[in-house]
Design an enzyme around this catalytic site. Structure first.
Site, PDB file in Angstrom:
ATOM      1  N   ASP A 255       0.851  -1.102  -0.119  1.00  0.00           N
ATOM      2  CA  ASP A 255       0.156  -0.047   0.001  1.00  0.00           C
ATOM      3  C   ASP A 255       0.830   1.331  -0.003  1.00  0.00           C
ATOM      4  OD1 ASP A 255      -1.297  -2.239   0.939  1.00  0.00           O
ATOM      5  OD2 ASP A 255      -2.681  -1.235   1.824  1.00  0.00           O
TER       6      ASP A 255
ATOM      7  N   ASN B 181      -9.254  -1.478  -1.400  1.00  0.00           N
ATOM      8  CA  ASN B 181     -10.347  -1.000  -0.830  1.00  0.00           C
ATOM      9  C   ASN B 181     -10.550   0.525  -0.720  1.00  0.00           C
ATOM     10  OD1 ASN B 181      -8.251  -1.166   1.526  1.00  0.00           O
ATOM     11  ND2 ASN B 181      -9.850  -0.321   2.662  1.00  0.00           N
ATOM     12  N   HIS B 182      -9.399   1.070  -0.712  1.00  0.00           N
ATOM     13  CA  HIS B 182      -9.530   2.354  -0.892  1.00  0.00           C
ATOM     14  C   HIS B 182      -9.881   3.178  -2.342  1.00  0.00           C
ATOM     15  CE1 HIS B 182      -8.476   3.945   3.167  1.00  0.00           C
ATOM     16  NE2 HIS B 182      -7.952   2.314   3.224  1.00  0.00           N
TER      17      HIS B 182
ATOM     18  N   HIS C  19      -5.718  -7.506  -2.703  1.00  0.00           N
ATOM     19  CA  HIS C  19      -5.470  -6.696  -1.684  1.00  0.00           C
ATOM     20  C   HIS C  19      -5.892  -7.113  -0.428  1.00  0.00           C
ATOM     21  CE1 HIS C  19      -4.740  -2.683  -0.022  1.00  0.00           C
ATOM     22  NE2 HIS C  19      -5.813  -2.966   0.608  1.00  0.00           N
TER      23      HIS C  19
ATOM     24  N   HIS D 169      -7.787 -24.288   1.944  1.00  0.00           N
ATOM     25  CA  HIS D 169      -8.889 -24.658   1.080  1.00  0.00           C
ATOM     26  C   HIS D 169      -8.916 -23.762  -0.146  1.00  0.00           C
ATOM     27  CE1 HIS D 169     -12.881 -26.050  -0.111  1.00  0.00           C
ATOM     28  NE2 HIS D 169     -13.206 -24.946  -0.330  1.00  0.00           N
TER      29      HIS D 169
END
Length: 395
Positions: free
Chosen positions: A62, A133-134, A234, A296
């Site tokens: 980031d 996410n930003h 992310h 998994h």
């Protein structure tokens, strides 16, 4: 009587002038001249979800609006030279998202990475940028983590963007002017100090779906990336995300940013279990990671041996959990986070990995913090031994 070549030149004049204006605006906003776009850049080409392992891969965490830390991260691995130009040869760089928010140089970094993409393309290298996410939040109009200085940057962009359109209007009827992104954007905002209204308006106009900056710099970001044995995301992936389809996720995010899709599936961009918000594999305490769920997920992606994530700040630097199957690369480098010293992850084609660091307390003679192949996942587990010793790897 004018010749055929003169007539052709006259016909092309409006488009040539439009290109000149775009270059003028780009330089006025960023201080950079962008090389020509790659000739094969087709907006309808599927995003590169599945890729073979490159000979050398650099993963950058980031950035959050800190231009100097961005450059320092790339300097660590020789991806750029002292002048800020590409020097990485055929290397591939993956920037895992969250360029936006918390800092003041967001637009400058977007332009900088775009220029490097074009320079890398000419050298046989590649830069792949991802949505965090930003990025999703800003396109969605969620500006909780912006700074006052960033609003000044967007106000400056809006000024030059409007100047450019006014210049293009001189050829009205011959040049297709873009749709006005400010149309419908409020002029005033309740609860926001008036001196910030202009910046808010510019930010919304620039980053909304089908906005000038969102479509130009973010629409072609991938949200999920498989590069050989490594899965980049992310936040993280769960089984339901893989079942939904990784290529489908990338396509739907791009369509949403381009304004041709009304909304996103919630588990891509919203909620703690979404692709860009998940933290189940990135808790700083390795024992708190859900290794069973991660194992998994990896078994459902052909050839995948590890997941590389950003999003959650790792105060001790880049590290691994779940026997090297979870690699966490967000070191909080931005001054808007914890002002951490930059580090990048380097993976060779044979899966040998090391962490390149700006922290002199960790550096060996080659500027690395970790040099090791070990572990079934190819990276081993990075364990903190002592703050003044190199990290050791448990095979």
């Amino acid at each position: 009587m004018a010749g055929e070549s003169d007539t052709l030149t006259c016909k092309n004049l409006p488009n040539l002038f439009s290109s000149f204006v775009d270059t003028f605006v780009d330089f006025s906003v960023s201080g950079l001249f962008l090389p020509p776009s790659p000739s094969n850049s087709d907006p309808n080409t599927p995003l590169p979800t599945f890729n073979p392992s490159p000979d050398r891969l650099i993963a950058v965490g980031d950035i959050h609006g800190d231009f100097e830390k961005c450059k320092e991260s790339l300097l660590l691995s020789g991806i750029i030279d002292a002048t800020g130009n590409w020097s990485g040869g055929s290397s591939t760089v993956v920037q895992i998202g969250d360029v936006l928010d918390r800092g003041s140089d967001e637009i400058k970094i977007l332009y900088f990475l775009e220029r490097l993409k074009r320079q890398a393309d000419k050298s046989g290298g590649k830069i792949i940028t991802m949505n965090g996410n930003h990025e999703i939040m800003n396109i969605d109009g969620d500006f909780r983590f912006i700074t006052a200085d960033s609003l000044k940057e967007f106000s400056n962009w809006a000024f030059w963007y409007n100047v450019g359109n006014s210049m293009k209007a001189l050829f009205s009827g011959n040049v297709d002017l873009p749709k006005d992104p400010f149309r419908g954007v409020p002029v005033e905002f309740k609860g926001i100090r008036k001196e910030f209204h202009e910046g808010f308006r510019a930010r919304i106009a620039a980053l909304q779906p089908n906005g000038p900056l969102s479509t130009r710099f973010l629409a072609n970001n991938v949200t999920v990336l498989v590069m050989g044995e490594s899965v980049f995301v992310h936040g993280g992936l769960l089984a339901n995300h893989v079942n939904y389809g990784l290529e489908r996720i990338n396509k739907e995010v791009r369509d949403w940013i381009n304004g041709v899709r009304g909304d996103l599936w919630r588990d891509i961009g919203r909620g703690r279990n979404s692709v860009v918000w998940l933290r189940r594999f990135s808790h700083e305490l390795a024992e708190s990671c859900d290794c069973e769920a991660l194992e998994h997920v990896l078994t459902t992606i052909p050839g995948a041996k590890r997941m590389i994530m950003g999003h959650t700040i790792q105060g001790k630097g880049i590290n691994g959990a779940c026997e090297g199957k979870a690699i966490r690369i967000d070191v909080g480098m931005s001054k808007g986070c914890i002002n951490g010293l930059p580090e990048v992850l380097e993976i060779a084609k044979n899966s040998e990995a090391r962490v390149l660091t700006a922290n002199p307390a960790y550096q060996d003679s080659d500027g690395a913090r970790v040099v090791r192949i070990g572990g079934r996942a190819g990276l081993g587990v990075l364990l903190e031994d002592d703050r003044r010793k190199q990290f050791q790897v448990k095979a």
